[in-house]
Design an enzyme around this catalytic site. Structure first.
Site, mmCIF file in Angstrom:
data_model
loop_
_atom_site.group_PDB
_atom_site.id
_atom_site.type_symbol
_atom_site.label_atom_id
_atom_site.label_comp_id
_atom_site.label_asym_id
_atom_site.label_seq_id
_atom_site.Cartn_x
_atom_site.Cartn_y
_atom_site.Cartn_z
ATOM 1 N N GLY A 47 2.520 45.328 17.462
ATOM 2 C CA GLY A 47 1.520 44.795 16.591
ATOM 3 C C GLY A 47 0.062 44.935 16.897
ATOM 4 C CG ASP A 104 -0.049 41.181 16.262
ATOM 5 O OD1 ASP A 104 0.055 40.190 17.359
ATOM 6 O OD2 ASP A 104 0.665 41.847 15.642
ATOM 7 C CG ASP A 107 2.990 31.870 16.470
ATOM 8 O OD1 ASP A 107 2.502 31.119 15.463
ATOM 9 O OD2 ASP A 107 4.202 32.016 16.211
ATOM 10 N N GLY A 109 2.200 31.225 22.031
ATOM 11 C CA GLY A 109 1.775 31.335 23.354
ATOM 12 C C GLY A 109 2.681 31.879 24.288
ATOM 13 C CB THR A 111 3.779 36.881 23.898
ATOM 14 O OG1 THR A 111 4.858 36.400 22.894
ATOM 15 C CG2 THR A 111 4.092 38.279 24.316
ATOM 16 C CE LYS A 135 0.829 32.204 12.916
ATOM 17 N NZ LYS A 135 1.852 32.474 11.945
ATOM 18 C CG ASP A 163 6.603 43.472 11.960
ATOM 19 O OD1 ASP A 163 5.801 42.563 12.915
ATOM 20 O OD2 ASP A 163 7.606 43.466 11.823
ATOM 21 N NE ARG A 169 5.107 47.191 12.849
ATOM 22 C CZ ARG A 169 5.258 46.004 13.808
ATOM 23 N NH1 ARG A 169 4.402 45.410 14.217
ATOM 24 N NH2 ARG A 169 6.460 45.566 14.371
#
Ligand code: IMP
Ligand code: MG
Length: 184
Positions: A47, A104, A107, A109, A111, A135, A163, A169
């Protein structure tokens, strides 16, 4: 002709011109922070590839680049909390660099949270995080992210690297996917 039917999208969330402004502002902040440093910008595949390519070209300080394969998502659309890391920079080469992990979108968090522990355990000296989009309503993991481009509402977005099932993408803007596509 449009590459994808515009009816695939509910609305455009970040138009191309605004993305340019946001990326350029972020590049300025990052350049100020990393002046005189050995910087490795490390993008999360896949991403981050579009955002990162634009970001490093707007920066006024030199950076080396690398990619990491990490995901907290299974095949569905909600985060599992577990982070799978399959490819990462070599600590023997980049151990004394300041690392800026770039994605990218931020969300839940999970990751970034997983990657912070991973980089520390591998012996990297400094790690910060950067996300083009955020977000905040979706956050589950408590992770400080130093550089954030733009906060958006809690909707599923695609384009500019993001994606849905590997599609979209290659759009130059960010759009909210229409419900009829998500429910297909
Ligand atoms: P987190 O670990 O929940 O913060 O997940 C971040 C990752 O989830 C991003 O790298 C994206 O791959 C994916 N993601 C989260 N929200 C979206 C979205 O709205 N569209 C596309 N991918 C998303
Ligand atoms: Mg991702």
């Amino acid at each position: 002709m449009d590459k994808y039917p515009m009816s695939d999208f509910k609305k455009i969330v970040v138009p191309e011109g605004e993305i340019k402004q946001v990326v350029s502002r972020l590049a300025g902040e990052i350049s100020g922070h990393y002046a005189e440093k050995k910087l490795l910008v490390c993008g999360i595949l896949k991403g981050a590839f579009v955002f990162m390519a634009d970001l490093v070209r707007h920066m006024t300080v030199p950076a080396q680049v690398s990619f990491i394969k990490a995901s907290s998502y299974g095949s569905g659309s909600s985060s599992s909390g577990e982070v799978k890391i399959e490819q990462f920079p070599d600590v023997a080469v980049y151990g004394d660099f300041d690392i800026l992990v770039t994605d990218d979108i931020l969300d839940t968090g999970h990751t970034f949270f997983g990657l912070r522990d991973f980089f520390a355990a591998k012996g990297f000296s400094s790690v910060e995080f950067c996300a083009l989009l955020d977000k905040p309503e979706r956050r589950e993991a408590d992770i400080p992210v130093k550089f954030i481009g733009k906060q958006i509402a809690n909707e599923f977005v695609v384009g500019y690297g993001l994606d849905y099932g590997e599609k979209y993408r290659d759009l130059p803007f960010v759009a909210a996917l229409d419900d009829k596509i998500i429910n297909l």
